[in-house]
Motif scaffolding. Sequence first.
Motif, short mmCIF file in Angstrom:
data_model
loop_
_atom_site.label_atom_id
_atom_site.label_comp_id
_atom_site.label_asym_id
_atom_site.label_seq_id
_atom_site.Cartn_x
_atom_site.Cartn_y
_atom_site.Cartn_z
N GLY A 198 0.73 -1.09 -0.09
CA GLY A 198 -0.12 0.00 -0.01
C GLY A 198 0.96 1.10 -0.06
O GLY A 198 1.82 1.55 -0.78
N LYS A 199 0.81 2.18 0.90
CA LYS A 199 1.51 3.40 1.17
C LYS A 199 2.57 3.11 1.88
O LYS A 199 3.41 4.09 1.96
N PHE A 200 3.11 1.93 2.24
CA PHE A 200 4.26 2.05 2.95
C PHE A 200 5.30 0.88 2.16
O PHE A 200 5.23 0.12 1.41
N SER A 201 6.51 1.55 2.53
CA SER A 201 7.77 0.66 1.66
C SER A 201 9.03 0.77 2.43
O SER A 201 9.09 1.54 3.37
N ILE A 202 9.71 -0.40 2.25
CA ILE A 202 11.06 -0.43 2.92
C ILE A 202 11.92 -1.02 1.88
O ILE A 202 11.73 -1.76 1.21
N TYR A 203 13.08 -0.18 2.07
CA TYR A 203 14.21 -0.30 1.12
C TYR A 203 15.54 -0.31 1.49
O TYR A 203 15.85 -0.03 2.53
N ALA A 204 16.50 -0.55 0.68
CA ALA A 204 18.02 -0.62 1.03
C ALA A 204 18.80 -0.39 -0.07
O ALA A 204 18.14 -0.63 -1.42
N GLY A 205 19.93 0.00 0.19
CA GLY A 205 20.75 0.13 -1.10
C GLY A 205 22.36 0.64 -0.90
O GLY A 205 22.52 0.47 0.38
N ALA A 206 22.92 1.12 -1.81
CA ALA A 206 24.29 1.46 -1.77
C ALA A 206 24.94 2.49 -2.47
O ALA A 206 24.00 2.79 -3.44
N GLY A 207 25.89 3.15 -2.31
CA GLY A 207 26.22 4.15 -3.12
C GLY A 207 27.71 4.90 -2.81
O GLY A 207 28.37 4.47 -1.84
N ALA A 208 27.68 6.23 -3.19
CA ALA A 208 29.01 7.04 -2.94
C ALA A 208 28.57 8.41 -3.11
O ALA A 208 27.72 8.91 -3.62
N SER A 209 29.31 9.16 -2.17
CA SER A 209 29.42 10.55 -2.19
C SER A 209 30.54 11.20 -2.30
O SER A 209 31.65 10.96 -1.84
N LEU A 210 30.41 12.38 -3.41
CA LEU A 210 31.74 12.98 -3.46
C LEU A 210 31.56 14.57 -2.93
O LEU A 210 30.34 15.26 -3.14
N GLU A 211 32.41 15.14 -2.02
CA GLU A 211 32.22 16.44 -1.53
C GLU A 211 33.30 17.66 -1.55
O GLU A 211 34.48 16.89 -2.04
N LYS A 212 33.04 18.73 -2.02
CA LYS A 212 33.93 19.81 -1.98
C LYS A 212 33.97 20.69 -0.95
O LYS A 212 32.79 21.01 -0.64
N CYS A 213 35.15 21.22 -0.10
CA CYS A 213 35.05 21.99 0.99
C CYS A 213 34.62 23.61 0.11
O CYS A 213 35.63 23.87 -0.53
N LEU A 214 33.90 24.42 0.78
CA LEU A 214 33.43 25.48 0.37
C LEU A 214 34.30 26.62 0.96
O LEU A 214 34.70 27.64 0.53
N LYS A 215 34.40 26.33 2.41
CA LYS A 215 34.81 27.13 3.11
C LYS A 215 35.67 26.50 4.62
O LYS A 215 34.67 25.82 5.01
#
Length: 244
Positions: free
Chosen positions: A158-175
């Motif tokens: 119905g309106k409810f779901s459970i999920y899982a996954g993986a990935g990566a994140s890339l960051e740049k320092c602004l200050k």
Amino acid sequence: QPVLNNTSDRDIPPDEEPQRDNWWTEDPAPKNKRHVKVGLKASASPVSRATSNMLVTQMEYRAVLKSNNYINNFTDSEIKFAYSNFISGPNSASYSHDLPVGLGIALNLPLADRFSIETGLNFTYLHSIEDNNGSLSDQRLHFAGIPLRASYAFIRKGKFSIYAGAGASLEKCLKASIGSRIFDEKRLQWAGETFAGAELKLWKSTSLYFQPTVSYWFTDTDLVTYRTENPLVFSVDAGLRFHL
């Protein structure tokens, strides 16, 4: 003769129609109809401030030299020698780190019935207090990052779901700054991550979600931060998703 009752759902008065609008059942929709989701989120680590007795690292010492335009006047061996004298003298410092906090916007694109990919833009704030022999200074780093994640919804009801996954994140320092000193953090930071989450549709086009995430940061900043000592970071994302 008996009269056959051909009453259909269309003949039932509106106030007597079966009630389907609850969190567990949902009106059927075409199976090939998939929604793009735009999400707004906030994230934090559910732990108190982390105290550190770590001395100034060689990376930070280099950063201090950079901020004062001394770095071009020293060779690597001279920097190592100067650093060893620096931490053995009265110039060492310790740190107290607040946990990372962030805000973001995400775009979730369905690939198949239960698979999707997500990207977006995250903003993260790292705050620490540097204690240099009783002299306290605020250390602040501001990051902007782009995540790329894949997820699979293994439970949908119905309106409810459970999920899982993986990935990566890339960051740049602004200050980056310590007190009034400004530092130049040029290197990109990246992390691998895995997550699981639950989503509940509140209205036809709006959902609420809750997503614990475990990230491991493979790179360091020149300045000493919470991630320097704790590259494995547990955080919780929560927010709204809008189905377009």
